[in-house]
Design a protein around this motif. Structure first.
Motif, PDB file in Angstrom:
ATOM      1  N   ALA A 502      30.141  28.626  29.550  1.00 64.42           N
ATOM      2  CA  ALA A 502      28.813  27.931  30.300  1.00 64.42           C
ATOM      3  C   ALA A 502      27.990  28.863  30.358  1.00 64.42           C
ATOM      4  CB  ALA A 502      29.210  27.226  31.615  1.00 64.42           C
ATOM      5  N   ARG A 503      28.057  29.932  30.858  1.00 63.85           N
ATOM      6  CA  ARG A 503      27.026  31.136  30.794  1.00 63.85           C
ATOM      7  C   ARG A 503      26.637  31.388  29.512  1.00 63.85           C
ATOM      8  NH1 ARG A 503      30.858  34.930  34.910  1.00 63.85           N
ATOM      9  NH2 ARG A 503      30.606  33.555  36.886  1.00 63.85           N
ATOM     10  N   LEU A 504      27.377  31.765  28.620  1.00 63.25           N
ATOM     11  CA  LEU A 504      27.207  32.124  27.234  1.00 63.25           C
ATOM     12  C   LEU A 504      26.205  31.040  26.631  1.00 63.25           C
ATOM     13  CD1 LEU A 504      27.564  34.257  25.169  1.00 63.25           C
ATOM     14  CD2 LEU A 504      29.694  32.686  24.299  1.00 63.25           C
ATOM     15  N   TRP A 505      26.652  29.842  26.718  1.00 65.75           N
ATOM     16  CA  TRP A 505      26.035  28.890  26.128  1.00 65.75           C
ATOM     17  C   TRP A 505      24.465  28.668  26.633  1.00 65.75           C
ATOM     18  CZ3 TRP A 505      26.928  25.331  21.809  1.00 65.75           C
ATOM     19  CH2 TRP A 505      28.267  25.536  21.268  1.00 65.75           C
ATOM     20  N   THR A 506      24.482  28.359  28.010  1.00 62.45           N
ATOM     21  CA  THR A 506      23.184  28.303  28.582  1.00 62.45           C
ATOM     22  C   THR A 506      22.124  29.196  28.444  1.00 62.45           C
ATOM     23  OG1 THR A 506      24.564  27.272  30.555  1.00 62.45           O
ATOM     24  CG2 THR A 506      22.128  27.838  31.005  1.00 62.45           C
ATOM     25  N   ILE A 507      22.363  30.586  28.615  1.00 59.90           N
ATOM     26  CA  ILE A 507      21.338  31.716  28.419  1.00 59.90           C
ATOM     27  C   ILE A 507      21.092  31.602  26.815  1.00 59.90           C
ATOM     28  CG2 ILE A 507      22.891  33.405  28.299  1.00 59.90           C
ATOM     29  CD1 ILE A 507      19.548  33.511  29.924  1.00 59.90           C
ATOM     30  N   SER A 508      21.889  31.495  26.127  1.00 57.51           N
ATOM     31  CA  SER A 508      21.486  31.639  24.623  1.00 57.51           C
ATOM     32  C   SER A 508      20.790  30.494  24.092  1.00 57.51           C
ATOM     33  CB  SER A 508      23.161  31.767  23.733  1.00 57.51           C
ATOM     34  OG  SER A 508      22.795  32.045  22.237  1.00 57.51           O
ATOM     35  N   LEU A 509      21.044  29.384  24.485  1.00 56.15           N
ATOM     36  CA  LEU A 509      20.301  28.344  24.090  1.00 56.15           C
ATOM     37  C   LEU A 509      18.762  28.174  24.775  1.00 56.15           C
ATOM     38  CD1 LEU A 509      22.853  25.265  24.293  1.00 56.15           C
ATOM     39  CD2 LEU A 509      22.033  26.692  22.182  1.00 56.15           C
ATOM     40  N   SER A 510      18.809  28.494  25.962  1.00 55.27           N
ATOM     41  CA  SER A 510      17.542  28.769  26.814  1.00 55.27           C
ATOM     42  C   SER A 510      16.409  29.856  25.684  1.00 55.27           C
ATOM     43  CB  SER A 510      17.833  29.518  28.101  1.00 55.27           C
ATOM     44  OG  SER A 510      16.617  29.754  28.860  1.00 55.27           O
ATOM     45  N   TYR A 511      17.318  30.890  25.536  1.00 55.22           N
ATOM     46  CA  TYR A 511      16.395  31.639  24.954  1.00 55.22           C
ATOM     47  C   TYR A 511      15.812  31.214  23.610  1.00 55.22           C
ATOM     48  CZ  TYR A 511      15.111  36.186  22.281  1.00 55.22           C
ATOM     49  OH  TYR A 511      14.800  37.264  21.603  1.00 55.22           O
ATOM     50  N   THR A 512      16.683  30.617  22.878  1.00 53.24           N
ATOM     51  CA  THR A 512      16.358  30.031  21.660  1.00 53.24           C
ATOM     52  C   THR A 512      15.204  28.960  21.646  1.00 53.24           C
ATOM     53  OG1 THR A 512      18.482  30.587  20.872  1.00 53.24           O
ATOM     54  CG2 THR A 512      17.061  29.062  19.253  1.00 53.24           C
ATOM     55  N   LEU A 513      15.361  27.937  22.506  1.00 55.75           N
ATOM     56  CA  LEU A 513      14.469  26.919  22.766  1.00 55.75           C
ATOM     57  C   LEU A 513      13.022  27.631  23.186  1.00 55.75           C
ATOM     58  CD1 LEU A 513      16.616  24.398  24.619  1.00 55.75           C
ATOM     59  CD2 LEU A 513      15.437  24.091  22.473  1.00 55.75           C
ATOM     60  N   THR A 514      13.010  28.467  24.260  1.00 57.98           N
ATOM     61  CA  THR A 514      11.932  29.219  24.626  1.00 57.98           C
ATOM     62  C   THR A 514      10.979  29.848  23.642  1.00 57.98           C
ATOM     63  OG1 THR A 514      12.766  29.070  26.938  1.00 57.98           O
ATOM     64  CG2 THR A 514      10.632  30.398  26.466  1.00 57.98           C
ATOM     65  N   PHE A 515      11.847  30.818  22.723  1.00 60.79           N
ATOM     66  CA  PHE A 515      11.044  31.631  22.097  1.00 60.79           C
ATOM     67  C   PHE A 515      10.848  31.180  20.806  1.00 60.79           C
ATOM     68  CE2 PHE A 515      12.129  34.644  25.279  1.00 60.79           C
ATOM     69  CZ  PHE A 515      10.714  35.349  25.408  1.00 60.79           C
ATOM     70  N   GLY A 516      11.958  30.236  20.165  1.00 57.50           N
ATOM     71  CA  GLY A 516      11.843  29.547  19.136  1.00 57.50           C
ATOM     72  C   GLY A 516      10.579  28.547  19.082  1.00 57.50           C
ATOM     73  N   ALA A 517      10.384  27.605  20.052  1.00 56.52           N
ATOM     74  CA  ALA A 517       9.285  26.965  20.094  1.00 56.52           C
ATOM     75  C   ALA A 517       8.013  27.761  20.032  1.00 56.52           C
ATOM     76  CB  ALA A 517       9.281  26.070  21.116  1.00 56.52           C
ATOM     77  N   LEU A 518       7.861  28.709  20.647  1.00 58.85           N
ATOM     78  CA  LEU A 518       6.861  29.622  21.036  1.00 58.85           C
ATOM     79  C   LEU A 518       6.371  30.326  19.724  1.00 58.85           C
ATOM     80  CD1 LEU A 518       4.671  30.692  22.990  1.00 58.85           C
ATOM     81  CD2 LEU A 518       6.048  32.547  23.498  1.00 58.85           C
ATOM     82  N   PHE A 519       7.260  30.746  19.133  1.00 58.95           N
ATOM     83  CA  PHE A 519       7.104  31.445  17.767  1.00 58.95           C
ATOM     84  C   PHE A 519       6.791  30.349  16.572  1.00 58.95           C
ATOM     85  CE2 PHE A 519      10.361  34.885  19.090  1.00 58.95           C
ATOM     86  CZ  PHE A 519       9.069  35.318  20.038  1.00 58.95           C
ATOM     87  N   SER A 520       7.096  29.293  16.636  1.00 58.93           N
ATOM     88  CA  SER A 520       6.913  28.286  15.771  1.00 58.93           C
ATOM     89  C   SER A 520       5.342  27.813  15.928  1.00 58.93           C
ATOM     90  CB  SER A 520       7.794  26.933  15.853  1.00 58.93           C
ATOM     91  OG  SER A 520       9.314  27.144  15.872  1.00 58.93           O
ATOM     92  N   LYS A 521       5.156  27.402  16.996  1.00 62.18           N
ATOM     93  CA  LYS A 521       3.655  26.970  17.126  1.00 62.18           C
ATOM     94  C   LYS A 521       2.777  28.202  16.801  1.00 62.18           C
ATOM     95  CE  LYS A 521       2.334  27.500  21.977  1.00 62.18           C
ATOM     96  NZ  LYS A 521       1.698  26.759  23.164  1.00 62.18           N
ATOM     97  N   THR A 522       3.044  29.558  16.856  1.00 61.55           N
ATOM     98  CA  THR A 522       2.243  30.742  16.391  1.00 61.55           C
ATOM     99  C   THR A 522       2.330  30.767  14.991  1.00 61.55           C
ATOM    100  OG1 THR A 522       2.839  31.644  18.441  1.00 61.55           O
ATOM    101  CG2 THR A 522       2.022  33.204  16.817  1.00 61.55           C
ATOM    102  N   TRP A 523       3.258  30.523  14.518  1.00 61.57           N
ATOM    103  CA  TRP A 523       3.382  30.524  12.949  1.00 61.57           C
ATOM    104  C   TRP A 523       2.548  29.711  12.383  1.00 61.57           C
ATOM    105  CZ3 TRP A 523       4.966  26.255   9.868  1.00 61.57           C
ATOM    106  CH2 TRP A 523       5.085  26.442   8.562  1.00 61.57           C
TER     107      TRP A 523
END
Length: 856
Positions: A502-523
């Motif tokens: 649960a710890r592994l999935w939570t922090i990993s998906l949180s990172y990807t959602l946050t920065f993936g979305a942020l970098f996508s709109k910057t792209w």
């Protein structure tokens, strides 16, 4: 019958009587007793030996042709003395049987020598297990049990009281070494663990070292096999090292404890201390008998010996040894065999193995080793002296130990059995509930902050500050941050199935959602503002969501492979145990739980490598769009700050948390604080400026103050203030007279259809067209010549957007201070009109950007 005949008959009868009396055969019994030496009990056993001979001659052999004659010697509990006494008696009295000895060290050489003469030895006190060896001692029997049976008593007592760990110490004498060897063997059968087994030669230095070793190994139950003087030495050293009293239990063999008061040395003070130290000691001693027969023996013994009660335990065994010899003699006489004949000695020995009778010490019966099948009294040293607290019966098929007394003392005078080892308490160094609660409270506040950002983002989604920043993608960023806050909840929880994953999935998906979305709109911003050919590019939100879904897919594949093939599980790591000084018998074993898997380093490398690639991609986009001076659209500055924040937190938190992994509280505090801090910074950097613009009613500026090194761009940057689409195909400069300065003021107006269409595509997923209620202000110049666009036209004739001459303008009423004029520059036409007569114009944001890059 004549008188002569009668007289002859009387003379013949008298002659027969005389012959019969003089024909009585003496069966000589050689008695051996240690009147001195290590176990000086001879004076207590010899009277029983003599009393038994008297009883046999008076009550059983009075009418027989045989009688018992006894002779005795002091063996001094020494091998050489015992051998000398045996040879002496054989030479002087031609003895028929040996009664004794009491010390195994004397019995062993005596029995070996006697076997050469086929002399049977019936011992009343030798209990060494080695004497059970019928190859070495074929003519040896005893009316007490072997100490091997005492070893069984110790093992069964341990089982009875629930002790599973013991320590042993014994002297080098064969009787004690053999007894302890049997006990060690029996301990295995009883599932006992031997923490330490010591053998000493009897020196004080050796004993001190061995007691120290036993203490260091945590021995609580101590079994001792030694003589009385050795026991005294052992106990004194145990007192000095604190291995006696409450929490410790001592058990002794009877040869050095229950038959001799080893604390009775004449030193009253020291004797009292020793007795007090071993109060509650337990051990077996052979059952001396009970009932009417034993009571009669005690009465006869005291009258015969002149001694006072109590009668020594071994006195009854000495008496029964003589009686055992009588019963085998009687059986031979009844069968017409002469027990005196040397040729019948082997027969006598063989018949003795089968003798069974009720002696003063109970039922007498020998096993195949010549050992009596014993019944032991279980003795307990109490404040009033020795007390019988139960019995051990070898013939019992199940429970051999039977504790019948309601009052039993243990070490230190306690009435409850001590524990055989320290009570082990496993201490989970988990995060304290208060600290965990505080972290969860801050995480909850963070989630509430995220919820507010969601509400704010939705409520003001049509405001330019929100609309141009892609509100739908902002929602994904906020959800990622909220998921990151929930990671804190999993940190302080352990011993829950699946918590590591649960710890592994939570922090990993949180990172990807946050920065993936942020970098996508910057792209998207990067693609729009690097459109050098000014093509009409449309990048919808659905495209960005597809990229985000791709990022998540990579995450899910990696995490699913990790979880499925090498799942993370909690592993306990134990620290150094310790003992609380206030409770010396409780051992605390601290431990902490951490997540681990077989190939954790490999999986971490793959996941972190992917996250690093994503982070590098975002850093590249932030760098590429750094000169796009439209805060509402471009988050490059915020991204840079977020990346810096995350990098600093990771550089500090990750290595330090690994260093303090053995300190769960510190590790939790560091990781939780770092997580909450970094996520909060991301939310604040992204949404506080937008909140400020919305609340204060500020329309987002196209530029921000600063110096680019481009004079034209710096001038433009200081004047352009809004983003409003303008009339198609026209470039207008309008002006009016400043009533304060008296100077004319001009306004630029520059449309750009392709770029405006691209910018409009940011919200093109929503087919509904609405008119914005947010107006903007005009951009003013002090003169037409100051217009950067005029300057651009004059210096850069390759301007891609050419303005055609305007159609005739409507007539305006003018005042003397405001007139209309025309002027031309190359192919473009410029006019000046009263400022109040035209709608508020605006320059294209892309033109601003391309001006800053020197594209015109």
């Amino acid at each position: 019958m004549s008188f002569g005949s009668l007289l002859l008959c009387l003379l013949l009868r008298l002659l027969h009587y005389v012959v019969q009396v003089h024909a009585t055969t003496d069966l000589v019994l050689g008695g051996f007793f240690p009147d001195s030496g290590g176990w000086p009990v001879g004076p207590f056993i010899r009277p029983a030996f003599e009393l038994a001979i008297q009883h046999v001659n008076t009550n059983y052999l009075s009418s027989s042709a045989y009688r018992f004659v006894g002779h005795s010697n002091d063996t001094k509990c020494a091998a050489s003395t015992g051998l000398g006494a045996l040879v002496d008696q054989r030479d002087k009295y031609d003895i028929d049987v040996i009664i004794g000895d009491g010390c195994s060290i004397s019995c062993q050489p005596q029995s070996q020598l006697a076997a050469n003469w086929e002399l049977t030895s019936i011992s009343w006190g030798c209990s060494s297990p080695s004497l059970s060896d019928k190859v070495a001692y074929p003519y040896f029997l005893r009316t007490l049990g072997s100490d091997a049976k005492q070893a069984a008593v110790f093992a069964d007592l341990c089982t009875n009281y629930g002790w599973t760990q013991v320590g042993t110490i014994n002297s080098l004498e064969d009787i004690h070494a053999q007894t302890m060897a049997v006990f060690l063997s029996q301990a295995v059968k009883n599932n006992l663990t031997i923490l330490d087994s010591e053998t000493f030669a009897g020196t004080a230095t050796t004993v001190a070292q061995q007691i120290a070793t036993m203490k260091s190994k945590g021995v609580r139950i101590i079994v001792v096999a030694a003589y009385a003087n050795q026991n005294r030495m052992i106990v004194k050293e145990a007192m000095a090292q604190g291995l006696v009293g409450k929490g410790y239990q001592w058990m002794f063999t009877d040869s050095g404890f229950f038959t001799v008061d080893f604390w009775d040395s004449g030193n009253a003070v020291e004797d009292a201390e020793i007795k007090s130290a071993i109060l509650g000691a337990i051990g077996p001693t052979s059952d001396s008998g009970s009932g009417a027969k034993y009571d009669q023996f005690v009465s006869d013994y005291l009258a015969f010996s002149g001694q006072s009660a109590p009668v020594n335990t071994y006195a009854g065994y000495g008496y029964d040894a003589v009686m055992a010899y009588y019963y085998v003699v009687k059986s031979m006489i009844d069968d017409g065999l002469d027990p005196k004949l040397k040729t019948n000695r082997k027969t006598l020995r063989d018949r003795l193995f089968n003798v069974t009778f009720e002696g003063v010490t109970g039922n007498i019966q020998f096993d195949s080793n010549g050992d009596r099948i014993p019944i032991y009294n279980i003795m307990n040293l109490q404040s009033t002296g020795y007390a019988v607290i139960g019995k051990w019966n070898n013939s019992s098929p199940t429970q051999k130990v039977s504790i019948t007394s309601s009052t039993v003392l243990f070490g230190g005078g306690m009435t409850t059995p001590p524990k055989d080892k320290n009570s082990i308490v496993y201490v989970n160094n988990a995060v304290p509930s208060g600290q965990y609660g505080a972290a969860c409270a801050f995480a909850t506040l963070g989630i509430l902050l995220g919820a507010f950002c969601l509400f704010f983002n939705y409520r003001y989604r049509k405001h330019p500050a929100i609309k141009f920043s892609s509100p739908r993608v902002n929602n994904v960023i906020i959800v990622g941050c909220m998921l990151g806050y929930s990671y804190v909840y999993t940190l302080g929880v352990d011993s829950v199935e699946g918590i590591c994953n649960a710890r592994l999935w939570t922090i990993s998906l949180s990172y990807t959602l946050t920065f993936g979305a942020l970098f996508s709109k910057t792209w998207r911003v990067h693609k729009l503002f690097n459109n050098r050919r000014m093509k009409n590019i449309q990048i919808k939100d659905s495209t960005l969501f597809a990229y985000i879904a791709g990022f998540l897919a990579i995450d899910i594949i990696l995490l699913a492979a990790w979880t499925g093939s090498d799942s993370m599980k909690e592993v306990a790591e134990y620290g150094s145990s310790y003992i609380d000084p206030s409770d010396l018998f409780t051992q605390y074993n601290p431990y902490y739980l951490y997540c681990d898997s077989s190939n954790k380093s490999i999986w971490y490398g793959l996941v972190l490598g992917w996250k690093g690639i994503l982070l590098a991609f975002g850093a590249f986009l932030a760098f590429e769009t750094r000169q796009v001076k439209i805060p509402a659209m471009n988050d490059s500055h915020a991204i840079g700050m977020c990346l810096y924040n995350v990098l600093i937190v990771c550089v500090i938190v990750v290595p330090v948390s690994l260093l303090v992994q053995s300190q769960p509280v510190a590790s939790f505090s560091l990781v939780a604080a770092g997580t909450i801090f970094s996520i909060s910074i991301i939310l604040l950097l992204l949404f506080v400026p937008k909140y400020n613009q919305v609340i204060r009613g500020i329309v987002p500026m196209a530029t921000s103050p600063g110096t680019s090194g481009n004079t034209m761009m710096d001038d433009t940057r200081s004047k352009f203030t809004s983003l409003t689409p303008t009339p198609r195909g026209r470039h207008v400069t309008r002006g009016h007279t400043d009533t304060t300065s008296g100077k004319s003021v001009y306004t630029d107006f520059m449309p750009s259809q392709p770029v405006l269409a691209s910018i409009a595509s940011i919200d093109s997923d929503n087919p509904k067209t609405e008119t914005s209620k947010y107006d903007s202000s005009p951009i003013h110049h002090e003169s037409a010549a100051d217009s950067p666009l005029v300057a651009a036209e004059q210096t850069r004739p390759r301007l891609p957007l050419r303005l055609q001459p305007l159609p005739p303008l409507p007539s305006y009423e003018t005042s003397p201070a405001a007139t209309t004029s025309h002027y031309q520059s190359n192919s473009s036409t410029y006019i000046t009109v009263p400022a109040d007569d035209l709608p508020t114009p605006q320059i294209s944001p892309v033109v601003q950007y391309r001006l800053s890059r020197g594209a015109y």
